[in-house]
Write an enzyme that holds these catalytic residues in place. Structure first.
Site, PDB file in Angstrom:
ATOM      1  N   PHE A 161      53.340  10.338 -18.024  1.00 59.54           N
ATOM      2  CA  PHE A 161      53.952  11.516 -18.637  1.00 59.54           C
ATOM      3  C   PHE A 161      53.977  12.723 -17.704  1.00 59.54           C
ATOM      4  O   PHE A 161      54.774  13.642 -17.885  1.00 59.54           O
ATOM      5  CB  PHE A 161      53.222  11.870 -19.943  1.00 59.54           C
ATOM      6  CG  PHE A 161      51.920  12.607 -19.768  1.00 59.54           C
ATOM      7  CD1 PHE A 161      51.862  13.987 -19.866  1.00 59.54           C
ATOM      8  CD2 PHE A 161      50.742  11.916 -19.515  1.00 59.54           C
ATOM      9  CE1 PHE A 161      50.663  14.669 -19.726  1.00 59.54           C
ATOM     10  CE2 PHE A 161      49.537  12.586 -19.373  1.00 59.54           C
ATOM     11  CZ  PHE A 161      49.493  13.969 -19.477  1.00 59.54           C
ATOM     12  N   LYS A 162      53.142  12.703 -16.668  1.00 65.51           N
ATOM     13  CA  LYS A 162      53.103  13.845 -15.744  1.00 65.51           C
ATOM     14  C   LYS A 162      54.446  14.052 -15.029  1.00 65.51           C
ATOM     15  O   LYS A 162      54.743  15.147 -14.550  1.00 65.51           O
ATOM     16  CB  LYS A 162      52.006  13.635 -14.692  1.00 65.51           C
ATOM     17  CG  LYS A 162      50.641  13.231 -15.241  1.00 65.51           C
ATOM     18  CD  LYS A 162      49.972  14.353 -15.985  1.00 65.51           C
ATOM     19  CE  LYS A 162      48.639  13.938 -16.591  1.00 65.51           C
ATOM     20  NZ  LYS A 162      47.541  13.860 -15.664  1.00 65.51           N
ATOM     21  N   ASP A 163      55.273  12.992 -14.954  1.00 70.90           N
ATOM     22  CA  ASP A 163      56.573  13.117 -14.289  1.00 70.90           C
ATOM     23  C   ASP A 163      57.473  14.147 -14.966  1.00 70.90           C
ATOM     24  O   ASP A 163      58.304  14.780 -14.312  1.00 70.90           O
ATOM     25  CB  ASP A 163      57.296  11.770 -14.259  1.00 70.90           C
ATOM     26  CG  ASP A 163      56.685  10.788 -13.270  1.00 70.90           C
ATOM     27  OD1 ASP A 163      56.245  11.233 -12.199  1.00 70.90           O
ATOM     28  OD2 ASP A 163      56.655   9.584 -13.574  1.00 70.90           O
ATOM     29  N   THR A 168      48.135  12.597 -12.321  1.00 72.59           N
ATOM     30  CA  THR A 168      48.702  13.842 -11.788  1.00 72.59           C
ATOM     31  C   THR A 168      48.991  13.720 -10.300  1.00 72.59           C
ATOM     32  O   THR A 168      50.017  14.203  -9.817  1.00 72.59           O
ATOM     33  CB  THR A 168      47.758  15.032 -12.046  1.00 72.59           C
ATOM     34  OG1 THR A 168      47.732  15.310 -13.447  1.00 72.59           O
ATOM     35  CG2 THR A 168      48.225  16.281 -11.324  1.00 72.59           C
TER      36      THR A 168
END
Length: 466
Positions: free
Chosen positions: A111-113, A144
């Protein structure tokens, strides 16, 4: 829009300076002075928008003083065009009114993208405009780091130094960071845990003299407001896909550093009908212990099958504490100084307000594996361990079965084969085609002692213009 520090002593800044500053000079985190608020009618009008256009609607109020609308739209189109699914954040149904939102369709499968693909473009834009060079320094518990490297590796005006805890991330997570080649990319494996890495980053932002005044640090961790800002969008996306804003939604969020669920809290404050936010944690359960018993106390960090949540100092929790204390920076500063020395609690009425905002649960490794196995046997759908914790917490904490419950699917299961194996499943999750040769790529990283001076010395020696 102006941004203020959670500790009340740093000057208010505009978006460009907040983007480059990361941690405030008083040690606090920046938050908007006020939030935009959208009516139900306005949110309803966004149904059917492509993800990048929805992102523009939600985020532009935060950046409009710094970036022209057309430039920001172009950045967003480029950011989300690299995701592998046309919906960008597709929903998968597990059961009646129960869903997983897949946030791992970006280039590094996490989800960090969503935030870091945008952050790299924002940095390039602002640094080119200012003709300025910065050193990115970040800490990662697993995801991250690779997302930051992927998002920023083409930036002409940055050097990247990512700290990860030595031998405490999964092999896939490590290789995603250490196999990216580039003269401006430096991976540092610290002989400690994630909290040690995070502490070094915060100390370095507080005193940047080791850089000799030739450059400044920029943040990629979720202490950087731009990270939080970008994560607000997918709450709106999920809601609109399932009948919002005309019906309320519930979200369960696997979280260690509190940033992802804080974004959901902000979405609610901005007008999105959200009836429940569930904090889902593993054995490193400081957030659950606070929410269930009003005691904020650090325990010994434990290594688990969900390493991205092996965190005991939840940096973004400070942003919530700022709101719980009526945005009184001095009160937050006092509380956190006491918390560094031992257990603390907040006034009962403040804690009860927090309990109205959030539910919480802590899930151990055995239950995580049981959940992975159960969901696969029921649906032939494979969860990574972090998402499994979110699903289990959602089921344990659910208040109303008539309200859609959406668990944030934070990472691709192929990143955590050990957890899948321990769940007793014989299925082996496959890496996507663009990562098929990951285990054949050459790695490059430096192992350093758990010493801030050693890490700072390495950075001072190796950044481009040192």
């Amino acid at each position: 829009m102006r941004y203020i520090s959670t500790r009340g002593e740093a000057p208010a800044l505009g978006f460009e300076d907040v983007l480059l500053t990361g941690l405030a000079t008083d040690g606090g985190l920046y938050v908007p002075e006020s939030l935009p608020h959208f009516s139900v009618e306005e949110i309803r009008s966004w149904r059917g928008l492509p993800y990048a256009e929805l992102a523009y609607k939600v985020m532009y109020p935060f950046v409009e003083d710094a970036i022209p609308a057309d430039d920001f739209r172009k950045m967003l189109d480029e950011t989300y065009s690299v995701f592998s699914h046309q919906a960008v954040a597709p929903l998968v149904q597990l059961d009646t009114n129960e869903w997983v939102m897949e946030l791992f369709r970006g280039p590094t499968l996490a989800f960090k993208d969503f935030a870091l693909q945008l952050l790299g473009r924002l940095l390039d834009y602002v640094l080119e405009k200012r003709k300025q060079h910065v050193v990115i320094m970040g800490a990662t518990s697993g995801d991250t780091g690779s997302a930051a490297i992927e998002g920023c590796r083409r930036c002409e005006h940055v050097d990247i130094f990512i700290l990860h805890p030595y031998q405490r991330v999964s092999e896939v997570q490590r290789r995603q960071m250490t196999t990216v080649q580039g003269d401006n990319i430096h991976n540092i494996a610290v002989k400690g845990n994630f909290d040690d890495c995070q502490r070094m980053v915060k100390e370095s932002f507080g005193n940047q003299s080791f850089l000799g005044g030739k450059t400044q640090l920029a943040a990629v961790n979720s202490i950087n407001w731009a990270r939080i800002m970008a994560q607000i969008v997918y709450y709106f996306q999920a809601s609109l896909a399932l009948g919002g804003p005309d019906r309320s939604m519930a979200f369960s969020v696997p979280t260690g550093n509190f940033g992802d669920i804080f974004a959901g809290y902000l979405a609610k404050k901005m007008g999105l009908p959200i009836s429940q936010l569930v904090i889902a944690t593993n054995r490193n359960d400081i957030l659950h212990r606070f929410m269930s018993g009003n005691k904020y106390e650090q325990h010994q960090l434990e290594h688990t099958l969900s390493p991205s949540m092996d965190i005991m100092v939840s940096s973004n929790f400070e942003r919530l504490l700022f709101d719980l204390h009526g945005r009184d920076g001095a009160a937050v500063k006092d509380l956190l100084e006491r918390a560094a020395k031992g257990p603390v609690s907040i006034e009962d009425y403040r804690w009860k307000h927090a309990r109205k905002l959030f539910d919480s649960d802590a899930v151990d490794d055995k239950t995580t594996c049981d959940t992975i196995r159960d969901i696969y046997e029921q649906n032939e759908y494979l969860l990574d361990p972090h998402t499994a914790i979110g699903v289990r917490a959602a089921r344990n904490c659910r208040r109303d079965s008539a309200v859609p419950m959406i668990t944030l699917g934070t990472a691709h299961p192929a990143k955590f084969p050990d957890a899948i194996s321990e769940s007793g499943l014989v299925v082996k999750p496959q890496l996507p085609a663009h990562m098929a040769d990951l285990f054949e790529r050459e790695e490059r990283y430096t192992v350093l002692d758990n010493s801030v001076s050693e890490v700072q010395g390495f950075i001072a020696k190796h950044w481009k213009n040192a």
